[in-house]
Design an enzyme around this catalytic site. Structure first.
Site, PDB file in Angstrom:
ATOM      1  N   ASP A  12       0.875  -1.173   0.000  1.00 43.91           N
ATOM      2  CA  ASP A  12       0.000   0.000   0.000  1.00 43.91           C
ATOM      3  C   ASP A  12       0.919   1.232   0.000  1.00 43.91           C
ATOM      4  O   ASP A  12       2.129   1.114   0.224  1.00 43.91           O
ATOM      5  CB  ASP A  12      -0.890  -0.009   1.265  1.00 43.91           C
ATOM      6  N   TYR A  44      -0.908   8.413  -2.259  1.00 43.67           N
ATOM      7  CA  TYR A  44      -0.964   8.143  -3.698  1.00 43.67           C
ATOM      8  C   TYR A  44      -2.161   8.866  -4.339  1.00 43.67           C
ATOM      9  O   TYR A  44      -2.185   9.089  -5.533  1.00 43.67           O
ATOM     10  CB  TYR A  44      -1.160   6.644  -3.955  1.00 43.67           C
ATOM     11  N   GLY A  45      -3.151   9.160  -3.537  1.00 41.62           N
ATOM     12  CA  GLY A  45      -4.440   9.623  -4.059  1.00 41.62           C
ATOM     13  C   GLY A  45      -4.385  10.905  -4.878  1.00 41.62           C
ATOM     14  O   GLY A  45      -5.270  11.176  -5.673  1.00 41.62           O
ATOM     15  N   ASN A  76      -6.739   0.674  -2.952  1.00 40.49           N
ATOM     16  CA  ASN A  76      -7.699   0.928  -4.028  1.00 40.49           C
ATOM     17  C   ASN A  76      -7.087   1.830  -5.100  1.00 40.49           C
ATOM     18  O   ASN A  76      -7.339   1.645  -6.291  1.00 40.49           O
ATOM     19  CB  ASN A  76      -8.940   1.622  -3.470  1.00 40.49           C
ATOM     20  N   THR A  77      -6.290   2.803  -4.657  1.00 35.60           N
ATOM     21  CA  THR A  77      -5.718   3.772  -5.595  1.00 35.60           C
ATOM     22  C   THR A  77      -4.717   3.101  -6.526  1.00 35.60           C
ATOM     23  O   THR A  77      -4.754   3.298  -7.743  1.00 35.60           O
ATOM     24  CB  THR A  77      -5.035   4.910  -4.796  1.00 35.60           C
ATOM     25  N   GLU A 154      -2.187   8.572   8.598  1.00 36.30           N
ATOM     26  CA  GLU A 154      -0.752   8.249   8.643  1.00 36.30           C
ATOM     27  C   GLU A 154      -0.092   8.894   9.877  1.00 36.30           C
ATOM     28  O   GLU A 154       0.836   8.350  10.445  1.00 36.30           O
ATOM     29  CB  GLU A 154      -0.042   8.739   7.374  1.00 36.30           C
ATOM     30  N   CYS A 186     -11.021   3.112   0.422  1.00 38.97           N
ATOM     31  CA  CYS A 186      -9.580   3.333   0.597  1.00 38.97           C
ATOM     32  C   CYS A 186      -9.206   2.524   1.825  1.00 38.97           C
ATOM     33  O   CYS A 186      -9.911   2.573   2.845  1.00 38.97           O
ATOM     34  CB  CYS A 186      -9.304   4.821   0.820  1.00 38.97           C
ATOM     35  N   THR A 187      -8.095   1.781   1.729  1.00 34.76           N
ATOM     36  CA  THR A 187      -7.760   0.854   2.821  1.00 34.76           C
ATOM     37  C   THR A 187      -7.331   1.567   4.109  1.00 34.76           C
ATOM     38  O   THR A 187      -7.240   0.941   5.165  1.00 34.76           O
ATOM     39  CB  THR A 187      -6.661  -0.138   2.389  1.00 34.76           C
ATOM     40  N   HIS A 188      -7.058   2.870   4.018  1.00 40.42           N
ATOM     41  CA  HIS A 188      -6.756   3.594   5.257  1.00 40.42           C
ATOM     42  C   HIS A 188      -8.015   3.797   6.116  1.00 40.42           C
ATOM     43  O   HIS A 188      -7.920   3.938   7.332  1.00 40.42           O
ATOM     44  CB  HIS A 188      -6.190   4.983   4.938  1.00 40.42           C
TER      45      HIS A 188
HETATM   46  N1  DGL Z   1      -4.772   3.222   1.001  1.00 38.27           N
HETATM   47  C1  DGL Z   1      -4.916   3.685  -0.302  1.00 38.27           C
HETATM   48  C2  DGL Z   1      -6.202   3.290  -0.984  1.00 38.27           C
HETATM   49  O1  DGL Z   1      -6.738   2.255  -0.663  1.00 38.27           O
HETATM   50  C3  DGL Z   1      -4.239   4.912  -0.779  1.00 38.27           C
HETATM   51  C4  DGL Z   1      -4.344   6.139  -0.006  1.00 38.27           C
HETATM   52  C5  DGL Z   1      -3.407   7.186  -0.530  1.00 38.27           C
HETATM   53  O2  DGL Z   1      -2.198   6.954  -0.489  1.00 38.27           O
HETATM   54  O3  DGL Z   1      -3.888   8.218  -1.017  1.00 38.27           O
HETATM   55  O4  DGL Z   1      -6.695   3.961  -1.851  1.00 38.27           O
END
Ligand code: DGL
Length: 278
Positions: A12, A44-45, A76-77, A154, A186-188
């Site tokens: 991730d 990453y988003g 997910n991203t 984070e 989003c997994t966060h």
């Molecule tokens: N945990 C991520 C997701 O599932 C990405 C979050 C990020 O880095 O913006 O989308």
């Protein structure tokens, strides 16, 4: 050729994929797990497709070099921006990706209104557009990119006032418009689920159903491994290894707090040619 004793690779942008890792550990105590958090590049988003693909490719190379028998894109991203690219680049590797649970949400909503919480890059992807076209025809989907939420998580702010203010601004309009189902895309976000539940209780008249796909992704990973004859057969407990492109101490502290586990982390460094191995 992969063999069953090798680890399951999971990655991730940061700590989000730990929500998938925790379910893998619970369902498959005998598996070795290797988790990569790209904390040098989180979030990453807000990044471009090209960047997310380059990072995901570098991480996959690293996980394979460390012996991963399968790669779980617990993001997910990264799945939205890079899964197709990864499958083309590494045709011999099995990937398990994820996507916002629009389909189960559309099937379970009673009000016909669903809220999706994801990242800007996920919403902008053709993969998400295709998901909407296939499954959201009969429901109203309200989307929010939750800008700023991943950095707060984070930073460990899973229950602070700032996070509550941000989430309330996201959820209030959705609940006001009748959303009875919220998708954690989003997994966060599972790490702020208690706060989401609390806000939903305060703002919505009825019961709000929250969908977190992490358990389903963990089950799917084990199903694929079983089909391939790659489930670990050993009886001893598997080891968990954590790797970050950020700071090892920080990731260890985050895992201790979020998963209540003491696990050692290793730091690796991004170079122009990819990740420098420890
Ligand atoms: N945990 C991520 C997701 O599932 C990405 C979050 C990020 O880095 O913006 O989308």
């Amino acid at each position: 050729m992969a063999n069953s004793t090798q680890p399951i690779g999971v990655f991730d942008s940061g700590i989000g994929g730990l929500s998938v890792l925790a379910h893998l550990r619970e369902l498959a105590p005998q598996e070795h797990l290797l988790y990569f958090a790209d904390q040098a590049h989180v979030p990453y988003g807000l990044r471009t497709v090209a960047e997310i693909r380059a990072f995901s490719t570098g991480i996959t190379r690293y996980l394979l070099a460390q012996g991963a028998k399968i790669v779980v894109v617990a993001c997910n991203t990264a799945s939205a921006a890079a899964l197709g690219h990864l499958r083309e680049t590494f045709p011999e590797v099995t990937f398990v990706g994820m996507e916002p649970a629009v389909k189960p949400a559309a099937m379970s909503t009673s009000s016909g209104v669903v809220g999706v919480l994801a990242t800007p890059a996920t919403f902008a992807s053709p993969r998400y557009a295709s998901l909407m076209a296939r499954f959201a025809g009969d429901v109203r989907v309200l989307e929010d990119p939750c800008v700023g939420l991943v950095p707060l998580i984070e930073a460990g702010e899973v229950d602070t006032n700032d996070t509550a203010v941000l989430l309330r601004a996201v959820l209030q309009p959705m609940l006001f418009q009748g959303a009875d189902t919220l998708v954690l895309g989003c997994t966060h976000y599972p790490f702020v689920r208690p706060l989401i539940e609390q806000i939903a209780r305060e703002e919505a008249p009825g019961v709000v159903h929250i969908i977190d796909p992490a358990p389903a992704v963990a089950r799917q990973t084990l199903r694929v491994l079983e089909q391939q004859g790659l489930l670990a057969k050993q009886v001893q407990e598997g080891k968990t290894r954590l790797v970050t492109s950020g700071e090892a101490d920080r990731l260890e502290a985050q895992v201790a707090r979020l998963l209540d586990q003491q696990v050692e982390a290793t730091a690796v460094v991004w170079e122009d040619s990819g990740l420098r191995y420890p």
